[in-house]
Scaffold this motif. Sequence first.
Motif, PDB file in Angstrom:
ATOM      1  N   ARG A  86       0.810  -1.218   0.000  1.00  0.00           N
ATOM      2  CA  ARG A  86       0.000   0.000   0.000  1.00  0.00           C
ATOM      3  C   ARG A  86       0.842   1.267   0.000  1.00  0.00           C
ATOM      4  O   ARG A  86       0.295   2.370  -0.023  1.00  0.00           O
ATOM      5  CB  ARG A  86      -0.942  -0.004   1.209  1.00  0.00           C
ATOM      6  N   SER A  87       2.152   1.135   0.061  1.00  0.00           N
ATOM      7  CA  SER A  87       3.048   2.290   0.043  1.00  0.00           C
ATOM      8  C   SER A  87       4.385   1.837  -0.521  1.00  0.00           C
ATOM      9  O   SER A  87       4.542   0.693  -0.956  1.00  0.00           O
ATOM     10  CB  SER A  87       3.224   2.850   1.455  1.00  0.00           C
ATOM     11  N   LYS A 128      -0.814   6.314  -6.492  1.00  0.00           N
ATOM     12  CA  LYS A 128      -1.160   7.737  -6.396  1.00  0.00           C
ATOM     13  C   LYS A 128      -2.418   8.110  -7.171  1.00  0.00           C
ATOM     14  O   LYS A 128      -3.129   9.038  -6.782  1.00  0.00           O
ATOM     15  CB  LYS A 128       0.011   8.584  -6.879  1.00  0.00           C
ATOM     16  N   ARG A 184      -5.160   4.685  -6.374  1.00  0.00           N
ATOM     17  CA  ARG A 184      -5.294   4.418  -4.929  1.00  0.00           C
ATOM     18  C   ARG A 184      -5.464   2.930  -4.654  1.00  0.00           C
ATOM     19  O   ARG A 184      -6.283   2.505  -3.842  1.00  0.00           O
ATOM     20  CB  ARG A 184      -6.485   5.201  -4.349  1.00  0.00           C
ATOM     21  N   ARG A 185      -4.643   2.139  -5.331  1.00  0.00           N
ATOM     22  CA  ARG A 185      -4.693   0.690  -5.156  1.00  0.00           C
ATOM     23  C   ARG A 185      -3.320   0.180  -4.751  1.00  0.00           C
ATOM     24  O   ARG A 185      -2.296   0.770  -5.114  1.00  0.00           O
ATOM     25  CB  ARG A 185      -5.122   0.013  -6.464  1.00  0.00           C
TER      26      ARG A 185
END
Length: 296
Positions: free
Chosen positions: A21-22, A280, A283-284
């Motif tokens: 997720r990041s 970004k 959003r996945r």
Amino acid sequence: MKVPEIPDLADLEARFQAAFRSTNRNGLQVIGYGEITSVVSWSVAGTKAAVKRLPPFASDAARDTYLVLLRDYLDRLEEAEIAVLPTGAQELRNAEGSPVVYLVQPELPAAKVGPALLAGPDALDPVLVFGEICAGAARAADRRIGFDAQLSNWVRLSDGELGYVDVTTPLLRDGAGHHRLDTSVFVASLPWLLRPAVRRFVAPGIMDEYFELRIVLLNMVANLHKERLEHLIPAAREAANRHLDSPITREEIDRYYRKDARLWEVLQRLRRADRAWQLKVRRRPYPVLLPDKVER
């Protein structure tokens, strides 16, 4: 050595999901980046395990097919007298219900892994190391086993023998000469727009190369550039050429490496761009751990 059993696999999966997720990998200790998947270190009852998370399988049947192929591959390597580091598979289901398989091996000290074997004051004799690697690759080729012989795929076992670790992509063909491995394993980390074309037109050709002894050994020698072991290329080339009718030249080695480095640099740029788009804009999560810039 035994394969460590991971009792807290759900915790490990949660850390992978957080990293997806990041771009933050703080919850994971990454000890190696492959072209398809990464290797993380995980503590198990006072010992260390080296763990690879495979891309989720589309179905239980696809998982079962892979695990059968993996077992066949391990058996065939054993027949070829190649010592494989003990390897096991554990699994769970992700939030979507798809099976996720983790391959688990004992983690050895860094000094016993890959290029470290030939560096430093305790370095092994490169003539012996490359001789053993090339002989193993030749035995695999004789038995029609796909094989990636590069130095980073080897470790030194407790008895001093070289052990092989890279079994994530079990490369075998059926009786008709078709690849048994589902090529989606190769393309899972690519931008989705590229996957159909790469899977159909590129992946089979890449897999074919791992069955050709000359290319397997050429790749092994050329990758010494990436490992910053260029001074060992003459010894590795000499060992390789003992098994080949058509000798590998130094010019060929350098040319092959430049071409390979350009290809993987382009793929890494595409992956980083795709990750930025997914995280970004869409959003996945981006379900692949990417290294920082790789110096080749």
